[in-house]
Design a protein around this motif. Structure first.
Motif, PDB file in Angstrom:
ATOM      1  N   GLU A   1       0.833  -1.202   0.000  1.00 48.39           N
ATOM      2  CA  GLU A   1       0.000   0.000   0.000  1.00 48.39           C
ATOM      3  C   GLU A   1       0.870   1.256   0.000  1.00 48.39           C
ATOM      4  OE1 GLU A   1      -3.051  -0.288  -0.468  1.00 48.39           O
ATOM      5  OE2 GLU A   1      -3.507  -2.355   0.109  1.00 48.39           O
TER       6      GLU A   1
ATOM      7  N   GLU B   1       3.916   2.341   2.540  1.00 47.53           N
ATOM      8  CA  GLU B   1       4.463   1.181   3.236  1.00 47.53           C
ATOM      9  C   GLU B   1       5.814   0.782   2.670  1.00 47.53           C
ATOM     10  OE1 GLU B   1       1.012  -1.847   4.767  1.00 47.53           O
ATOM     11  OE2 GLU B   1       1.447  -1.862   2.624  1.00 47.53           O
TER      12      GLU B   1
ATOM     13  N   LYS C   1       4.254  -7.799   6.870  1.00 47.64           N
ATOM     14  CA  LYS C   1       3.707  -8.031   8.209  1.00 47.64           C
ATOM     15  C   LYS C   1       2.200  -7.814   8.229  1.00 47.64           C
ATOM     16  CE  LYS C   1       7.946  -7.045  10.790  1.00 47.64           C
ATOM     17  NZ  LYS C   1       8.597  -6.183  11.811  1.00 47.64           N
ATOM     18  N   ARG C   2       1.724  -6.750   7.578  1.00 48.10           N
ATOM     19  CA  ARG C   2       0.282  -6.489   7.536  1.00 48.10           C
ATOM     20  C   ARG C   2      -0.467  -7.616   6.827  1.00 48.10           C
ATOM     21  NH1 ARG C   2      -2.369  -5.030   3.508  1.00 48.10           N
ATOM     22  NH2 ARG C   2      -0.600  -4.096   2.382  1.00 48.10           N
ATOM     23  N   GLU C   3       0.055  -8.047   5.683  1.00 47.18           N
ATOM     24  CA  GLU C   3      -0.627  -9.084   4.912  1.00 47.18           C
ATOM     25  C   GLU C   3      -0.733 -10.395   5.696  1.00 47.18           C
ATOM     26  OE1 GLU C   3      -2.207  -9.311   2.110  1.00 47.18           O
ATOM     27  OE2 GLU C   3      -1.893  -7.285   1.315  1.00 47.18           O
TER      28      GLU C   3
ATOM     29  N   VAL D   1      -0.888 -10.755   8.928  1.00 44.22           N
ATOM     30  CA  VAL D   1      -1.940 -10.604   9.939  1.00 44.22           C
ATOM     31  C   VAL D   1      -3.304 -10.758   9.289  1.00 44.22           C
ATOM     32  CG1 VAL D   1      -3.066  -8.980  11.512  1.00 44.22           C
ATOM     33  CG2 VAL D   1      -0.570  -9.173  11.498  1.00 44.22           C
ATOM     34  N   GLU D   2      -3.508 -10.080   8.159  1.00 43.04           N
ATOM     35  CA  GLU D   2      -4.813 -10.091   7.504  1.00 43.04           C
ATOM     36  C   GLU D   2      -5.154 -11.450   6.918  1.00 43.04           C
ATOM     37  OE1 GLU D   2      -4.615  -5.364   6.136  1.00 43.04           O
ATOM     38  OE2 GLU D   2      -4.641  -6.960   4.624  1.00 43.04           O
ATOM     39  N   GLU D   3      -4.175 -12.129   6.308  1.00 44.16           N
ATOM     40  CA  GLU D   3      -4.451 -13.385   5.617  1.00 44.16           C
ATOM     41  C   GLU D   3      -4.535 -14.588   6.540  1.00 44.16           C
ATOM     42  OE1 GLU D   3      -2.439 -14.661   2.127  1.00 44.16           O
ATOM     43  OE2 GLU D   3      -2.212 -12.634   1.324  1.00 44.16           O
TER      44      GLU D   3
ATOM     45  N   GLY E   1      -3.564 -14.320  10.289  1.00 39.21           N
ATOM     46  CA  GLY E   1      -3.619 -14.042  11.708  1.00 39.21           C
ATOM     47  C   GLY E   1      -2.351 -14.311  12.486  1.00 39.21           C
TER      48      GLY E   1
ATOM     49  N   ARG F   1      -8.089 -17.000   7.032  1.00 40.30           N
ATOM     50  CA  ARG F   1      -9.004 -15.875   7.221  1.00 40.30           C
ATOM     51  C   ARG F   1      -9.701 -15.443   5.939  1.00 40.30           C
ATOM     52  NH1 ARG F   1      -6.583 -11.575  11.661  1.00 40.30           N
ATOM     53  NH2 ARG F   1      -6.940 -12.917  13.476  1.00 40.30           N
ATOM     54  N   GLU F   2      -9.230 -15.923   4.782  1.00 39.09           N
ATOM     55  CA  GLU F   2      -9.851 -15.554   3.510  1.00 39.09           C
ATOM     56  C   GLU F   2     -10.418 -16.774   2.789  1.00 39.09           C
ATOM     57  OE1 GLU F   2      -6.944 -13.350   1.318  1.00 39.09           O
ATOM     58  OE2 GLU F   2      -7.026 -11.608   2.645  1.00 39.09           O
TER      59      GLU F   2
END
Length: 311
Positions: A44, A47, A54-56, A58-60, A62, A100-101
């Motif tokens: 993004e 970033e 790191k963000r991905e 967590v989102e994908e 956890g 998560r997806e």
């Protein structure tokens, strides 16, 4: 996709101590749904690549990435988009992966895949994961042929380069045959640093190009594994253009092989990897096996050892 915008993407391989790594399936509703890939996603605005990774994760799935090192970069053109991929290897994390997806996850071992189909961009990446963290180079010219063969028998290196420039062709062929009889039956790979034309029919797994042969090379030699010695970013990119499998970059520290030549040091090594890194790079020169963690921090795939391999 000529002229299309390049999308910046990060991807990461969760790594186990046994060399295993995790792949994920692409969820329904996305291009190539059901194909397997390394988890990750778009970078993004604002970033860094590591922050996006790191963000991905967590989102994908956890999990919190706590130790990741840069590895490779690839540009790939799909029908729907062109992506510039920055790959990391992830050595430590907190939590257990959760879908998560709606995707699936699977641990895989290098060269022994149980999931399919693979996302097209991942072929070279999967092959790169077959490369070991340590790479040994012979020095029979210093310790003697008998001693070198004895040390090969004593130490189970997964990848060995025969580098004996003082040997004439017949002498080298004999030494390679004797080394191959030690290294290959236990699953190791043997490469030879010599004119690739010499190696046809020899019991080897590949060829290694010195700087002069890399400069003169017009196409990748026809071996399963081909690497090159490099000393600059330009040579690294040339090795990538030829589709080579790895490179050795050095010398990082002072070494008896290059008296009077200033070493790169880790800052110089990192500088050579500052742009795209199209293939795995081993740090070489004056290093020991236990320099592996610092080499990885600076973007290396692993460490290559000559004298340090046989002490």
């Amino acid at each position: 996709m000529t002229g299309s915008k390049i999308i910046e993407v990060v991807a990461g391989a969760l790594m186990r101590a046994d060399g295993g790594f995790m792949l994920g399936s692409r969820p329904e509703g996305k291009p190539y749904a059901g194909y397997w890939e390394f988890p990750g996603g778009k970078v993004e605005a604002g970033e860094t690549a590591l922050q996006a990774l790191k963000r991905e994760f967590v989102e994908e799935m956890g999990i919190a990435v706590t130790d990741a090192t840069p590895w490779l970069t690839k540009t790939h053109h799909y029908e729907h988009a062109s992506v510039h991929l920055r790959f990391f290897r992830i050595w430590d994390w907190q939590g257990e992966p959760q879908p998560r997806e709606g995707q699936s996850f699977a641990w895989q071992l290098p060269g022994r895949y149980t999931v399919a189909p693979m996302l097209p961009a991942n072929g070279p990446i999967l092959k790169s994961l077959e490369l070991p963290p340590h790479y040994a180079i012979t020095c029979a010219h210093e310790i003697g042929v008998a001693a070198q063969l004895q040390k090969l028998a004593e130490r189970d290196w997964a990848m060995v380069q025969v580098r004996e420039p003082q040997m004439v062709r017949d002498e080298l062929a004999d030494f390679v045959a004797r080394a191959a009889a030690i290294v290959r039956p236990r699953g190791g790979k043997l490469l030879v640093n010599a004119d690739p034309a010499w190696l046809a029919g020899w019991p080897v797994d590949g060829a290694h190009l010195n700087g002069a042969r890399l400069a003169a090379c017009e196409r990748r030699p026809d071996f399963a594994w081909v690497g090159a010695s490099i000393h600059s970013q330009a040579e690294l990119l040339r090795a990538g253009e030829l589709g080579l499998d790895y490179a050795l970059l050095g010398h990082v520290a002072a070494t008896a092989s290059h008296p009077g030549h200033a070493p790169l040091a880790w800052d110089g090594f990192t500088g050579c990897l500052a742009g795209d890194v199209p293939l795995p790079v081993y740090a070489l020169g004056g290093l020991a096996a236990d320099d592996l963690p610092i080499a990885r921090e600076h973007g290396a795939h692993g460490v290559a050892l000559m004298r340090g391999a046989w002490r």
